[in-house]
Design a protein around this motif. Structure first.
Motif, PDB file in Angstrom:
ATOM      1  N   GLU A  44       0.844  -1.200   0.000  1.00  0.00           N
ATOM      2  CA  GLU A  44       0.000   0.000   0.000  1.00  0.00           C
ATOM      3  C   GLU A  44       0.876   1.246   0.000  1.00  0.00           C
ATOM      4  OE1 GLU A  44      -3.447   2.247   2.679  1.00  0.00           O
ATOM      5  OE2 GLU A  44      -2.735   0.234   3.217  1.00  0.00           O
ATOM      6  N   ARG A  45       0.552   2.180  -0.885  1.00  0.00           N
ATOM      7  CA  ARG A  45       1.349   3.404  -0.970  1.00  0.00           C
ATOM      8  C   ARG A  45       1.033   4.321   0.206  1.00  0.00           C
ATOM      9  NH1 ARG A  45       1.050   6.924  -6.335  1.00  0.00           N
ATOM     10  NH2 ARG A  45      -0.844   7.735  -5.349  1.00  0.00           N
ATOM     11  N   LEU A  46       2.091   4.699   0.919  1.00  0.00           N
ATOM     12  CA  LEU A  46       1.949   5.576   2.071  1.00  0.00           C
ATOM     13  C   LEU A  46       2.140   7.037   1.700  1.00  0.00           C
ATOM     14  CD1 LEU A  46       4.069   3.557   4.665  1.00  0.00           C
ATOM     15  CD2 LEU A  46       1.589   3.505   4.347  1.00  0.00           C
ATOM     16  N   GLN A  47       2.960   7.276   0.685  1.00  0.00           N
ATOM     17  CA  GLN A  47       3.312   8.659   0.379  1.00  0.00           C
ATOM     18  C   GLN A  47       3.912   8.760  -1.021  1.00  0.00           C
ATOM     19  OE1 GLN A  47       7.122  10.254   1.447  1.00  0.00           O
ATOM     20  NE2 GLN A  47       6.169  11.763   2.773  1.00  0.00           N
ATOM     21  N   GLN A  48       3.686   9.898  -1.664  1.00  0.00           N
ATOM     22  CA  GLN A  48       4.343  10.223  -2.921  1.00  0.00           C
ATOM     23  C   GLN A  48       4.813  11.667  -2.834  1.00  0.00           C
ATOM     24  OE1 GLN A  48       2.027   9.623  -6.470  1.00  0.00           O
ATOM     25  NE2 GLN A  48       3.764   9.927  -7.834  1.00  0.00           N
ATOM     26  N   ALA A  49       6.005  11.930  -3.311  1.00  0.00           N
ATOM     27  CA  ALA A  49       6.555  13.282  -3.259  1.00  0.00           C
ATOM     28  C   ALA A  49       7.456  13.492  -4.462  1.00  0.00           C
ATOM     29  CB  ALA A  49       7.342  13.493  -1.964  1.00  0.00           C
ATOM     30  N   HIS A  50       7.721  14.750  -4.792  1.00  0.00           N
ATOM     31  CA  HIS A  50       8.663  15.032  -5.861  1.00  0.00           C
ATOM     32  C   HIS A  50       9.436  16.299  -5.546  1.00  0.00           C
ATOM     33  CE1 HIS A  50       5.105  17.405  -7.257  1.00  0.00           C
ATOM     34  NE2 HIS A  50       6.038  18.280  -7.566  1.00  0.00           N
ATOM     35  N   GLY A  51      10.557  16.452  -6.247  1.00  0.00           N
ATOM     36  CA  GLY A  51      11.405  17.616  -6.028  1.00  0.00           C
ATOM     37  C   GLY A  51      12.668  17.525  -6.859  1.00  0.00           C
ATOM     38  N   GLU A  52      13.768  18.059  -6.320  1.00  0.00           N
ATOM     39  CA  GLU A  52      15.033  18.116  -7.060  1.00  0.00           C
ATOM     40  C   GLU A  52      16.181  17.824  -6.109  1.00  0.00           C
ATOM     41  OE1 GLU A  52      17.386  21.045 -10.266  1.00  0.00           O
ATOM     42  OE2 GLU A  52      15.581  21.735  -9.204  1.00  0.00           O
ATOM     43  N   MET A  53      17.216  17.174  -6.640  1.00  0.00           N
ATOM     44  CA  MET A  53      18.392  16.874  -5.827  1.00  0.00           C
ATOM     45  C   MET A  53      19.663  17.261  -6.562  1.00  0.00           C
ATOM     46  SD  MET A  53      20.335  14.062  -7.020  1.00  0.00           S
ATOM     47  CE  MET A  53      20.793  13.042  -5.631  1.00  0.00           C
ATOM     48  N   TRP A  54      20.699  17.579  -5.764  1.00  0.00           N
ATOM     49  CA  TRP A  54      22.032  17.904  -6.258  1.00  0.00           C
ATOM     50  C   TRP A  54      23.031  17.101  -5.443  1.00  0.00           C
ATOM     51  CZ3 TRP A  54      18.147  21.173  -5.164  1.00  0.00           C
ATOM     52  CH2 TRP A  54      17.714  22.083  -6.141  1.00  0.00           C
ATOM     53  N   LEU A  55      24.022  16.536  -6.116  1.00  0.00           N
ATOM     54  CA  LEU A  55      25.056  15.777  -5.426  1.00  0.00           C
ATOM     55  C   LEU A  55      26.406  16.111  -6.030  1.00  0.00           C
ATOM     56  CD1 LEU A  55      24.966  12.101  -4.318  1.00  0.00           C
ATOM     57  CD2 LEU A  55      26.896  12.883  -5.686  1.00  0.00           C
ATOM     58  N   SER A  56      27.400  16.290  -5.179  1.00  0.00           N
ATOM     59  CA  SER A  56      28.763  16.546  -5.644  1.00  0.00           C
ATOM     60  C   SER A  56      29.711  15.654  -4.859  1.00  0.00           C
ATOM     61  CB  SER A  56      29.142  18.022  -5.460  1.00  0.00           C
ATOM     62  OG  SER A  56      30.440  18.280  -5.962  1.00  0.00           O
ATOM     63  N   ARG A  57      30.596  15.026  -5.552  1.00  0.00           N
ATOM     64  CA  ARG A  57      31.527  14.085  -4.939  1.00  0.00           C
ATOM     65  C   ARG A  57      32.712  14.812  -4.328  1.00  0.00           C
ATOM     66  NH1 ARG A  57      34.511   9.463  -8.622  1.00  0.00           N
ATOM     67  NH2 ARG A  57      35.716   8.483  -6.968  1.00  0.00           N
ATOM     68  N   PRO A  58      33.118  14.448  -3.085  1.00  0.00           N
ATOM     69  CA  PRO A  58      32.501  13.421  -2.243  1.00  0.00           C
ATOM     70  C   PRO A  58      31.645  14.033  -1.135  1.00  0.00           C
ATOM     71  CG  PRO A  58      34.733  13.837  -1.476  1.00  0.00           C
ATOM     72  CD  PRO A  58      34.473  14.810  -2.613  1.00  0.00           C
ATOM     73  N   GLY A  59      30.512  13.420  -0.877  1.00  0.00           N
ATOM     74  CA  GLY A  59      29.765  13.677   0.344  1.00  0.00           C
ATOM     75  C   GLY A  59      28.884  14.899   0.404  1.00  0.00           C
ATOM     76  N   LEU A  60      28.711  15.633  -0.704  1.00  0.00           N
ATOM     77  CA  LEU A  60      27.874  16.832  -0.679  1.00  0.00           C
ATOM     78  C   LEU A  60      26.525  16.522  -1.324  1.00  0.00           C
ATOM     79  CD1 LEU A  60      30.506  19.535  -1.768  1.00  0.00           C
ATOM     80  CD2 LEU A  60      29.900  18.795   0.549  1.00  0.00           C
TER      81      LEU A  60
END
Length: 217
Positions: free
Chosen positions: A61-77
């Motif tokens: 059963e679906r509890l939640q749905q969400a959307h947005g944007e992500m950014w990642l920079s190596r390493p660890g950001l």
């Protein structure tokens, strides 16, 4: 936001902190699966994408749905911005992780957990040793995509399985499961690889008049 929504929301955000979950499938073992996965991750220096996230309970059963944007920079950001149906921000500056919930007027701060079994983002370091020492790595083809399933070797971990799906050389989906059977599926789109990202994306300034909770390990 009620208590139930808040708890599910925070569970969804934990993928940045190390909790990811997944749809179970029957993988085939590749003798060099860890090496093949490392070769996919090594060239990755930065990653920016839109995301759609769905959370399911053990019965599907679906509890939640969400959307947005992500950014990642190596390493660890990392910066993870949920836009709807609620707003939430998660930022890692490599030393601390900030979880900001505007509805609760609250910021939770905790140190980055450098144990690779607790922080899947550390896989982006591209270390074969970390992969083989901390995970059993398996591989299969699914709908024309390369899917790698990672199972932590240590029992001291926050997730049980982590699946990474690649379309050609690009990571397009994360599927995860935790010990309760809760599953999280994250699909990425509008992906930009190895492009410049302003370092200010990974700086979090704690707003005035919010509660600050410091969570120590």
């Amino acid at each position: 936001m009620n208590v139930t929504e808040s708890s599910v929301t925070k569970q969804g955000a934990k993928w940045v902190l190390g909790v990811l979950g997944v749809v179970v499938m029957a993988p085939t073992v590749w003798a060099d699966a860890a090496q093949q996965l490392t070769q996919r991750l090594e060239p990755l220096q930065s990653y920016n994408a839109r995301f759609d996230q769905q959370i399911f309970d053990g019965s599907g059963e679906r509890l939640q749905q969400a959307h947005g944007e992500m950014w990642l920079s190596r390493p660890g950001l990392l910066r993870w911005e949920v836009e709807a149906p609620y707003t939430q921000t998660v930022v890692s500056d490599g030393e601390d992780v900030y979880l900001y919930d505007p509805d609760l007027e609250q910021v939770t701060v905790q140190e980055v957990d450098n144990r690779v079994t607790h922080t899947p983002a550390l896989l982006l370091s591209g270390s074969v040793d970390e992969l083989t020492q901390n995970y059993e790595v398996m591989h299969k083809q699914e709908d024309g995509k390369d899917v790698f399933m990672l199972v932590p070797i240590s029992a001291d971990t926050l997730f049980e399985e982590l699946h990474l799906s690649f379309d050609d050389e690009t990571l397009t989906r994360l599927l995860m499961t935790d010990s309760t059977g809760q599953r999280t599926a994250i699909h990425f789109s509008d992906i930009s690889l190895n492009q410049w990202i302003d370092e200010r994306q990974f700086v979090f300034d704690i707003p005035d008049n919010v509660d600050v909770i410091r969570d120590t390990h």
